[in-house]
Design an enzyme around this catalytic site. Structure first.
Site, PDB file in Angstrom:
ATOM      1  N   GLY A 150      -8.138   7.897   8.110  1.00 25.32           N
ATOM      2  CA  GLY A 150      -8.452   7.307   6.809  1.00 25.32           C
ATOM      3  C   GLY A 150      -9.216   5.995   6.962  1.00 25.32           C
ATOM      4  N   ARG A 151      -9.167   5.185   5.910  1.00 20.61           N
ATOM      5  CA  ARG A 151      -9.956   3.947   5.878  1.00 20.61           C
ATOM      6  C   ARG A 151      -9.657   3.018   7.050  1.00 20.61           C
ATOM      7  NH1 ARG A 151      -8.635   4.283   0.592  1.00 20.61           N
ATOM      8  NH2 ARG A 151     -10.400   4.645  -0.825  1.00 20.61           N
ATOM      9  N   ILE A 152      -8.354   2.819   7.363  1.00 19.53           N
ATOM     10  CA  ILE A 152      -8.017   1.856   8.418  1.00 19.53           C
ATOM     11  C   ILE A 152      -8.499   2.375   9.774  1.00 19.53           C
ATOM     12  CG2 ILE A 152      -6.134   0.646   9.605  1.00 19.53           C
ATOM     13  CD1 ILE A 152      -4.570   0.723   6.960  1.00 19.53           C
ATOM     14  N   HIS A 179       5.833  -6.257  12.316  1.00 18.78           N
ATOM     15  CA  HIS A 179       5.155  -5.721  11.133  1.00 18.78           C
ATOM     16  C   HIS A 179       4.312  -6.785  10.419  1.00 18.78           C
ATOM     17  CE1 HIS A 179       5.448  -2.196   8.085  1.00 18.78           C
ATOM     18  NE2 HIS A 179       4.250  -2.727   8.118  1.00 18.78           N
ATOM     19  N   ILE A 180       3.301  -7.274  11.122  1.00 18.57           N
ATOM     20  CA  ILE A 180       2.429  -8.310  10.555  1.00 18.57           C
ATOM     21  C   ILE A 180       1.028  -7.778  10.281  1.00 18.57           C
ATOM     22  CG2 ILE A 180       3.673 -10.227  11.643  1.00 18.57           C
ATOM     23  CD1 ILE A 180       1.144 -10.215  13.673  1.00 18.57           C
ATOM     24  N   GLY A 181       0.882  -6.451  10.240  1.00 17.87           N
ATOM     25  CA  GLY A 181      -0.444  -5.847  10.094  1.00 17.87           C
ATOM     26  C   GLY A 181      -1.282  -6.451   8.975  1.00 17.87           C
ATOM     27  N   VAL A 200       0.846  -1.189   0.000  1.00 21.14           N
ATOM     28  CA  VAL A 200       0.000   0.000   0.000  1.00 21.14           C
ATOM     29  C   VAL A 200       0.888   1.248   0.000  1.00 21.14           C
ATOM     30  CG1 VAL A 200      -0.251   0.001   2.526  1.00 21.14           C
ATOM     31  CG2 VAL A 200      -1.957   1.137   1.121  1.00 21.14           C
TER      32      VAL A 200
END
Lengths: 357, 357
Positions: free
Chosen positions: A175-177, A318-320, A88
């Site tokens: 934002g979206r998240i 960093h496994i989002g 992203v």
């Protein structure tokens, strides 16, 4: 050789910097008009290999770890029509250099919204409920000798404890998240939400009223300042873009203004939070706990890192977006963006490079 | 001594098995008509101390770790009017013995519903997202040497990945905590819920239709069998009462029927799940992961316990109700139940002992 549907020279070459697995690679390999060249190992693509194979390519599919700069674009040459990144973010891509060459850029927004919102809620719960400390008690074999007491391991409750109390979620970036995260928190009894967005955008009471209705909260509103957000929130989510403008938006000053019972969650970019200030804040009790999926300087974050040392700071590598469904979605989108770019079709997710030169 | 408002002999004695802290103890100590005797140490009350102090008491406030049996009741004698336990469970209390003596029982249900529902959602997320494994990578200092790959650390996503897909949550037991857990899952995109209740209760299509509307799902319905619940669920929550009737309701047979991508959460009682079968199931991949706040035989659960050894099993040391707000609520309720029992008033939460003799 005559059985081949098209000769290697008449086929367009696409270079793929990572094997995308048995569910996605057939999307590319089924296209007989393409010569698909794939980095063969299960680790980040070597720069030398990429530079060796990219000349004459019509498209390149890259990961966050692959720098797309003048060097790469020069090597590729004028055949290049598209760069498709399975991410992203596009900090690794030189946008003006792409724009100057009329090379299109595909990326993978939106598809990871739910996976990151899930982890954001998970970290908010883990930070409040002392998950790292209590899991450690069990893993180290200390449970049998831990005597129960009415308030041992007790942290602040994310859920509103009674109908007359309130709970405020703060969002740096909305934002979206962030909105997907807030939606998940509503049945926990969150009553208010505060947010900040880029300093340039104007406050909009009408928009806030619409958000308030959408989430069925007592109020959703843009905070007057970062300080107001820090002071008013029971949980703060850092969900803004990275970059110079947002570097250390959560610093010592911000952390000192937080409630002592509040928790901080960062699932955006490590640079947004001053890691040393956060470690000190946790050590000295300026806030209750933290959960971070991203850390400044990652992945060079060893076991001696001050946040890794803090018992009240959950640190994930960093496994989002790391769910099977989401990564398949990202890989599929990246493959389809590559195909659309190579064949001159509309891309499902293309970054507009106008004005980037 | 003449300055005392009432002599020790005219005051009613209450024995409190644990100091309930500066927010709750004043509720008891402010009552000058009571002689409040409190176990002075910050660990479970010693039996000998309790038996020594209970004779002649009008009320006793106990924890889960304090057995209320014939021995204790005989020692207390005919002055005893009430036992107040700071717990939702009453396995430690001999109900027929209380009923036979006309001693009332206060307990603390409901007040912990939200705290346990929060931990249930947290564990469902942690089990799917490999939280134990990924936190371990960071804590052991392996992050710097962990190379990213498109599917590393990926587990199943709790959130529905697309509007056309479905997600089913299964509940063994569908009381208050289960329904509070389901409510929290709705914005994650859960579409269906299955549940089982005690075998004696009849299925009710009307009740299921009402639940379906209440939670705005595609369907909520009572599963035809445990096997149907195991086969149909993406996440299974164990939230039934303990005891002989539910012992090992999750056994090898149940686990073998689960989806390979499903996760199991137990926040009820350890006895409901066969721990050795679960460890084998995780090792052999019958299901994806598990999160348990309770384990058979706890707290005698050391680091060599098979569930503690499993990288895909998060084990917490029974912290379901451990939030400051909830434990304060439980302690306050237990103190008020004690007072109501001693003064012959209506209790906020009294277990009906009729028919228990």
């Amino acid at each position: 050789m005559s059985a081949e549907p098209a000769s290697a020279t008449s086929r367009m070459k696409v270079v793929v910097c990572r094997d995308l697995g048995p569910d996605v690679m057939p999307l590319l390999r089924a296209r007989t008009e393409l010569d698909v060249v794939v980095w063969p190992e299960d680790r980040a693509c070597e720069r030398a290999w990429l530079l060796e194979h990219v000349p004459g390519a019509a498209g390149v599919l890259v990961m966050l770890s692959d720098k797309v700069n003048e060097e790469l674009l020069d090597k590729a040459g004028p055949t290049l029509k598209v760069v498709s990144t399975m991410s992203v973010g596009y900090e690794h891509v030189d946008l003006p250099a792409l724009a100057a060459r009329n090379v299109r850029l595909g990326y993978t927004p939106d598809v990871l919204t739910d996976a990151v919102a899930d982890v954001s809620v998970m970290l908010a719960l883990m930070a409040g409920r002392n998950a790292k400390e209590t899991m450690g008690v069990v893993q180290r074999g200390e449970w049998p000798n831990t005597s129960w007491s009415p308030f041992s391991f007790c942290g602040p409750q994310l859920s509103r404890p009674s109908p007359s109390s309130t709970r405020t979620a703060g969002f740096i970036g909305f934002g979206r998240i962030a909105r997907a995260t807030l939606a998940r928190l509503v049945p926990f009894g969150i009553t208010h939400a505060l947010y900040t967005t880029s300093p340039g955008s104007a406050p909009s009471p009408a928009q806030d009223a619409q958000y308030t209705r959408q989430f069925s909260l007592t109020s959703v509103r843009r905070a007057g300042s970062l300080a107001a957000l820090a002071r008013g929130s029971d949980v703060v989510f850092v969900l803004a873009p990275g970059g110079a403008a947002t570097r250390h938006v959560v610093d010592e000053r911000f952390l000192r203004q937080m409630k002592r019972t509040a928790v901080l969650v960062n699932t955006a970019r490590g640079t947004l939070v001053d890691a040393h200030a956060l470690a000190r804040a946790l050590r000295e009790g300026w806030l209750w706990g933290a959960g971070v999926d991203v850390v400044e300087g990652e992945p060079a974050v060893g076991s001696a890192h001050p946040l890794v040392q803090e018992p009240r700071c959950v640190v994930l590598p960093h496994i989002g977006s790391a769910t099977t469904e989401t990564r398949l979605g990202m890989a599929t989108l990246a493959a389809n963006n590559l195909l659309a770019g190579v064949f001159g079709e509309a891309m499902q997710a293309e970054l507009d490079l106008k004005g980037r030169t």
